[in-house]
Design a protein around this motif. Structure first.
Motif, PDB file in Angstrom:
ATOM      1  N   ASP A   1       0.823  -1.211   0.000  1.00  0.00           N
ATOM      2  CA  ASP A   1       0.000   0.000   0.000  1.00  0.00           C
ATOM      3  C   ASP A   1       0.857   1.261   0.000  1.00  0.00           C
ATOM      4  N   LEU A   2       2.007   1.222   0.662  1.00  0.00           N
ATOM      5  CA  LEU A   2       2.897   2.383   0.658  1.00  0.00           C
ATOM      6  C   LEU A   2       3.424   2.660  -0.749  1.00  0.00           C
TER       7      LEU A   2
ATOM      8  N   ILE B   1       4.677   1.990   9.829  1.00  0.00           N
ATOM      9  CA  ILE B   1       4.179   0.767  10.475  1.00  0.00           C
ATOM     10  C   ILE B   1       2.858   0.311   9.874  1.00  0.00           C
ATOM     11  N   SER B   2       1.961   1.264   9.576  1.00  0.00           N
ATOM     12  CA  SER B   2       0.596   0.879   9.199  1.00  0.00           C
ATOM     13  C   SER B   2       0.187   1.317   7.800  1.00  0.00           C
ATOM     14  N   SER B   3       0.984   2.163   7.158  1.00  0.00           N
ATOM     15  CA  SER B   3       0.694   2.797   5.860  1.00  0.00           C
ATOM     16  C   SER B   3      -0.463   3.793   5.933  1.00  0.00           C
ATOM     17  N   ILE B   4      -0.987   4.038   7.123  1.00  0.00           N
ATOM     18  CA  ILE B   4      -2.131   4.929   7.319  1.00  0.00           C
ATOM     19  C   ILE B   4      -1.693   6.133   8.140  1.00  0.00           C
TER      20      ILE B   4
ATOM     21  N   VAL C   1       4.338  12.542  -0.273  1.00  0.00           N
ATOM     22  CA  VAL C   1       5.049  11.911  -1.398  1.00  0.00           C
ATOM     23  C   VAL C   1       6.424  11.387  -0.963  1.00  0.00           C
ATOM     24  N   PRO C   2       7.321  12.232  -0.424  1.00  0.00           N
ATOM     25  CA  PRO C   2       8.613  11.684   0.012  1.00  0.00           C
ATOM     26  C   PRO C   2       8.488  10.723   1.184  1.00  0.00           C
ATOM     27  N   LEU C   3       7.507  10.966   2.073  1.00  0.00           N
ATOM     28  CA  LEU C   3       7.338  10.065   3.215  1.00  0.00           C
ATOM     29  C   LEU C   3       6.956   8.663   2.759  1.00  0.00           C
ATOM     30  N   THR C   4       5.918   8.554   1.919  1.00  0.00           N
ATOM     31  CA  THR C   4       5.494   7.221   1.475  1.00  0.00           C
ATOM     32  C   THR C   4       6.554   6.570   0.590  1.00  0.00           C
ATOM     33  N   ALA C   5       7.306   7.397  -0.161  1.00  0.00           N
ATOM     34  CA  ALA C   5       8.368   6.842  -1.010  1.00  0.00           C
ATOM     35  C   ALA C   5       9.474   6.222  -0.161  1.00  0.00           C
ATOM     36  N   ILE C   6       9.917   6.931   0.875  1.00  0.00           N
ATOM     37  CA  ILE C   6      10.980   6.405   1.737  1.00  0.00           C
ATOM     38  C   ILE C   6      10.483   5.206   2.537  1.00  0.00           C
ATOM     39  N   ALA C   7       9.249   5.292   3.031  1.00  0.00           N
ATOM     40  CA  ALA C   7       8.680   4.157   3.765  1.00  0.00           C
ATOM     41  C   ALA C   7       8.542   2.934   2.849  1.00  0.00           C
ATOM     42  N   ALA C   8       8.139   3.168   1.594  1.00  0.00           N
ATOM     43  CA  ALA C   8       8.022   2.069   0.629  1.00  0.00           C
ATOM     44  C   ALA C   8       9.388   1.463   0.325  1.00  0.00           C
ATOM     45  N   LEU C   9      10.419   2.323   0.190  1.00  0.00           N
ATOM     46  CA  LEU C   9      11.774   1.814  -0.019  1.00  0.00           C
ATOM     47  C   LEU C   9      12.226   0.950   1.165  1.00  0.00           C
ATOM     48  N   GLY C  10      11.843   1.393   2.368  1.00  0.00           N
ATOM     49  CA  GLY C  10      12.163   0.601   3.551  1.00  0.00           C
ATOM     50  C   GLY C  10      11.511  -0.767   3.504  1.00  0.00           C
ATOM     51  N   HIS C  11      10.262  -0.828   3.081  1.00  0.00           N
ATOM     52  CA  HIS C  11       9.567  -2.115   2.996  1.00  0.00           C
ATOM     53  C   HIS C  11      10.094  -2.957   1.835  1.00  0.00           C
ATOM     54  N   TRP C  12      10.541  -2.303   0.766  1.00  0.00           N
ATOM     55  CA  TRP C  12      11.196  -3.034  -0.332  1.00  0.00           C
ATOM     56  C   TRP C  12      12.447  -3.722   0.196  1.00  0.00           C
ATOM     57  N   TRP C  13      13.230  -2.991   0.994  1.00  0.00           N
ATOM     58  CA  TRP C  13      14.428  -3.543   1.631  1.00  0.00           C
ATOM     59  C   TRP C  13      14.059  -4.712   2.564  1.00  0.00           C
TER      60      TRP C  13
END
Length: 257
Positions: A46-47, A159-162, A193-205
């Motif tokens: 979702d992120l 943590i929650s994407s929300i 935008v940058p927050l969800t992008a960095i959080a998404a990169l973290g979850h990709w990792w």
């Protein structure tokens, strides 16, 4: 199953377009409860979904001059480091483990309930703040509170994407009650935008993004958001938001129980 995911993306996109509520409060519980997807994978996917869809919204609001970049910078100063630290914490404790999965479920439920509060009371909060100017923060206190709010949102979103939608907008209302609704929306989307992008990169990792699922959700959501935005004026907003609040409260209860 492919058509089901596309249809789910369309339904969530439609509701986002109609109500303006962030897709995470709808998509993440849907993936977790209805499809039984691991909570960490639901959050990570979702992120990535949110970071892709919010870019277009930022360009639109920037074009209309609705983004306050000084506020965006303050929020990011707290949110981005918090997202990195939270991703490292999830890595350390094991994001895909059953115990952390349960913790993420509870975090999603908490974030959903905060979204319900935002849906129901944001307008009243803004009216109260504007009628009590002595309660409003200024100067260094306002800057500090904005950075701290960003850190809280960064942790919550990772943590929650929300939280980057309705909850973030509500915090902006409390901190900057004189902003117009369009400015609140534009500023909220821009920092997300940058927050969800960095959080998404973290979850990709962390290995918690399902790319095939992401593609199917995007395929359905883009026309859904477009249609919902066009139909928004024809739908009674108060009734729809009330129904959405009841539904999300039930979702939060289901996540906990």
């Amino acid at each position: 199953m492919t058509l089901t995911y596309v249809g789910s993306g369309f339904a969530v996109g439609l509701l986002v377009g109609l109500t303006g509520v962030g897709g995470g409060s709808l998509m993440t519980p849907l993936l977790t409860l209805l499809f039984g997807i691991n909570p960490a994978v639901a959050v990570g996917t979702d992120l990535a979904f949110a970071s892709a869809t919010k870019v277009a919204g930022t360009f639109a609001h920037r074009y209309h001059g609705n983004v306050h970049w000084d506020i965006v910078r303050r929020l990011c100063l707290g949110a981005l480091p918090a997202a990195v630290v939270t991703a490292l914490g999830l890595k350390y404790f094991g994001a895909l483990s059953q115990e952390i999965g349960q913790f993420i479920r509870y975090s999603i439920a908490t974030s959903v309930l905060l979204t319900v509060v935002a849906i129901l009371f944001r307008g009243r909060m803004q009216a109260w703040m504007n009628s009590h100017p002595s309660r409003q923060l200024h100067g260094r206190a306002l800057t500090t509170a904005t950075v701290v709010s960003g850190a809280i949102l960064g942790t919550l979103v990772t943590i929650s994407s929300i939280g980057a939608g309705a909850v973030g907008a509500t915090l902006l209302v409390l901190l900057y009650p004189r902003l117009k609704p369009a400015e609140i929306a534009g500023t909220d989307i821009a920092y997300a935008v940058p927050l969800t992008a960095i959080a998404a990169l973290g979850h990709w990792w962390l290995g918690s993004i399902n790319w095939e699922l992401l593609a199917m959700l995007l395929l359905g959501s883009v026309p859904g958001i477009t249609l919902g935005s066009l139909a928004a004026r024809a739908v009674p907003e108060r009734a729809l938001r009330g129904l959405l609040a009841i539904t999300l409260t039930g979702v939060a209860a289901k996540l906990v129980l």
